[in-house]
Design a protein around this motif. Sequence first.
Motif, PDB file in Angstrom:
ATOM      1  N   ARG A   9     -35.404  25.716 -55.408  1.00 57.97           N
ATOM      2  CA  ARG A   9     -35.279  24.406 -54.742  1.00 57.97           C
ATOM      3  C   ARG A   9     -35.842  24.416 -53.321  1.00 57.97           C
ATOM      4  O   ARG A   9     -36.422  23.447 -52.867  1.00 57.97           O
ATOM      5  CB  ARG A   9     -33.818  23.962 -54.709  1.00 57.97           C
ATOM      6  CG  ARG A   9     -33.255  23.696 -56.071  1.00 57.97           C
ATOM      7  CD  ARG A   9     -33.319  22.238 -56.389  1.00 57.97           C
ATOM      8  NE  ARG A   9     -32.779  22.023 -57.731  1.00 57.97           N
ATOM      9  CZ  ARG A   9     -33.310  21.204 -58.589  1.00 57.97           C
ATOM     10  NH1 ARG A   9     -34.377  20.503 -58.282  1.00 57.97           N
ATOM     11  NH2 ARG A   9     -32.790  21.051 -59.784  1.00 57.97           N
ATOM     12  N   MET A  10     -35.694  25.507 -52.619  1.00 59.64           N
ATOM     13  CA  MET A  10     -36.186  25.582 -51.236  1.00 59.64           C
ATOM     14  C   MET A  10     -37.720  25.478 -51.160  1.00 59.64           C
ATOM     15  O   MET A  10     -38.261  25.040 -50.164  1.00 59.64           O
ATOM     16  CB  MET A  10     -35.717  26.879 -50.564  1.00 59.64           C
ATOM     17  CG  MET A  10     -34.222  26.910 -50.278  1.00 59.64           C
ATOM     18  SD  MET A  10     -33.611  25.469 -49.366  1.00 59.64           S
ATOM     19  CE  MET A  10     -34.435  25.693 -47.811  1.00 59.64           C
ATOM     20  N   THR A  48     -48.811  22.323 -52.728  1.00 60.80           N
ATOM     21  CA  THR A  48     -47.394  22.556 -52.988  1.00 60.80           C
ATOM     22  C   THR A  48     -46.968  21.673 -54.155  1.00 60.80           C
ATOM     23  O   THR A  48     -47.654  20.708 -54.493  1.00 60.80           O
ATOM     24  CB  THR A  48     -46.531  22.260 -51.735  1.00 60.80           C
ATOM     25  OG1 THR A  48     -45.188  22.679 -51.989  1.00 60.80           O
ATOM     26  CG2 THR A  48     -46.551  20.793 -51.365  1.00 60.80           C
ATOM     27  N   ILE A  49     -45.866  22.011 -54.743  1.00 59.92           N
ATOM     28  CA  ILE A  49     -45.339  21.220 -55.849  1.00 59.92           C
ATOM     29  C   ILE A  49     -44.131  20.428 -55.357  1.00 59.92           C
ATOM     30  O   ILE A  49     -43.557  20.740 -54.315  1.00 59.92           O
ATOM     31  CB  ILE A  49     -44.966  22.108 -57.048  1.00 59.92           C
ATOM     32  CG1 ILE A  49     -43.896  23.134 -56.663  1.00 59.92           C
ATOM     33  CG2 ILE A  49     -46.214  22.805 -57.594  1.00 59.92           C
ATOM     34  CD1 ILE A  49     -43.358  23.933 -57.824  1.00 59.92           C
ATOM     35  N   ASN A 108     -40.772  17.396 -50.440  1.00 57.36           N
ATOM     36  CA  ASN A 108     -39.983  16.233 -50.851  1.00 57.36           C
ATOM     37  C   ASN A 108     -39.359  15.521 -49.656  1.00 57.36           C
ATOM     38  O   ASN A 108     -39.249  14.292 -49.651  1.00 57.36           O
ATOM     39  CB  ASN A 108     -38.927  16.639 -51.873  1.00 57.36           C
ATOM     40  CG  ASN A 108     -39.547  16.937 -53.220  1.00 57.36           C
ATOM     41  OD1 ASN A 108     -40.588  16.393 -53.574  1.00 57.36           O
ATOM     42  ND2 ASN A 108     -38.931  17.821 -53.971  1.00 57.36           N
ATOM     43  N   ASP A 109     -38.961  16.273 -48.641  1.00 55.19           N
ATOM     44  CA  ASP A 109     -38.448  15.650 -47.413  1.00 55.19           C
ATOM     45  C   ASP A 109     -39.546  14.828 -46.737  1.00 55.19           C
ATOM     46  O   ASP A 109     -39.307  13.725 -46.249  1.00 55.19           O
ATOM     47  CB  ASP A 109     -37.922  16.704 -46.441  1.00 55.19           C
ATOM     48  CG  ASP A 109     -36.599  17.303 -46.888  1.00 55.19           C
ATOM     49  OD1 ASP A 109     -35.969  16.751 -47.820  1.00 55.19           O
ATOM     50  OD2 ASP A 109     -36.204  18.339 -46.306  1.00 55.19           O
ATOM     51  N   TYR A 110     -40.762  15.369 -46.712  1.00 55.30           N
ATOM     52  CA  TYR A 110     -41.907  14.635 -46.140  1.00 55.30           C
ATOM     53  C   TYR A 110     -42.150  13.330 -46.892  1.00 55.30           C
ATOM     54  O   TYR A 110     -42.308  12.271 -46.280  1.00 55.30           O
ATOM     55  CB  TYR A 110     -43.159  15.519 -46.181  1.00 55.30           C
ATOM     56  CG  TYR A 110     -44.436  14.745 -45.993  1.00 55.30           C
ATOM     57  CD1 TYR A 110     -44.813  14.297 -44.731  1.00 55.30           C
ATOM     58  CD2 TYR A 110     -45.252  14.449 -47.081  1.00 55.30           C
ATOM     59  CE1 TYR A 110     -45.980  13.568 -44.565  1.00 55.30           C
ATOM     60  CE2 TYR A 110     -46.416  13.729 -46.913  1.00 55.30           C
ATOM     61  CZ  TYR A 110     -46.775  13.291 -45.654  1.00 55.30           C
ATOM     62  OH  TYR A 110     -47.922  12.561 -45.495  1.00 55.30           O
ATOM     63  N   ILE A 111     -42.161  13.397 -48.217  1.00 56.34           N
ATOM     64  CA  ILE A 111     -42.374  12.200 -49.047  1.00 56.34           C
ATOM     65  C   ILE A 111     -41.302  11.155 -48.731  1.00 56.34           C
ATOM     66  O   ILE A 111     -41.594   9.979 -48.548  1.00 56.34           O
ATOM     67  CB  ILE A 111     -42.338  12.559 -50.550  1.00 56.34           C
ATOM     68  CG1 ILE A 111     -43.444  13.525 -50.901  1.00 56.34           C
ATOM     69  CG2 ILE A 111     -42.356  11.326 -51.424  1.00 56.34           C
ATOM     70  CD1 ILE A 111     -44.735  12.926 -51.296  1.00 56.34           C
TER      71      ILE A 111
END
Length: 135
Positions: free
Chosen positions: A21-22, A6-7, A28-31
């Motif tokens: 964005r979705m 994933t990017i 990004n939430d995981y990071i």
Amino acid sequence: MGDFNTISHIEDRQGEALVHRMEIKDFNDYIEDTNMNDMRYIGRWFTWTNNYVFRKIDRAIVNSEWMLRFPQKEVIVMDPNLSDHSPLCISLDEVTFKGPKTFRFLNCIVEHSSFLKVVKDAWEIPMGGSWMNRA
């Protein structure tokens, strides 16, 4: 470190439909939830390609302890050769300072009762080697 498939940014994909964005929200939430960060990269930007689409999907993510312990470390994105993924490389060799060491003399040492004797005895030790080593 590896293939996350994933990017995390809009710029991480080129050659196909626009990134929404979705698409990047979950990763990004995981990071963010795990308090991780992408390491600094050098070399190629995109890590996967099929020669039409280019993506940055292979990553090295680290926590703050890693960043404090290895502040000068970066990920080297290497050439893929026969694969569709670019290998990532992190060198874990200890970085050593090659410059001269600073001489420090602590004045409190001279107050030690055996200071003068230790210095006198050290100066009286015969030195071997060339004249330059003995001077």
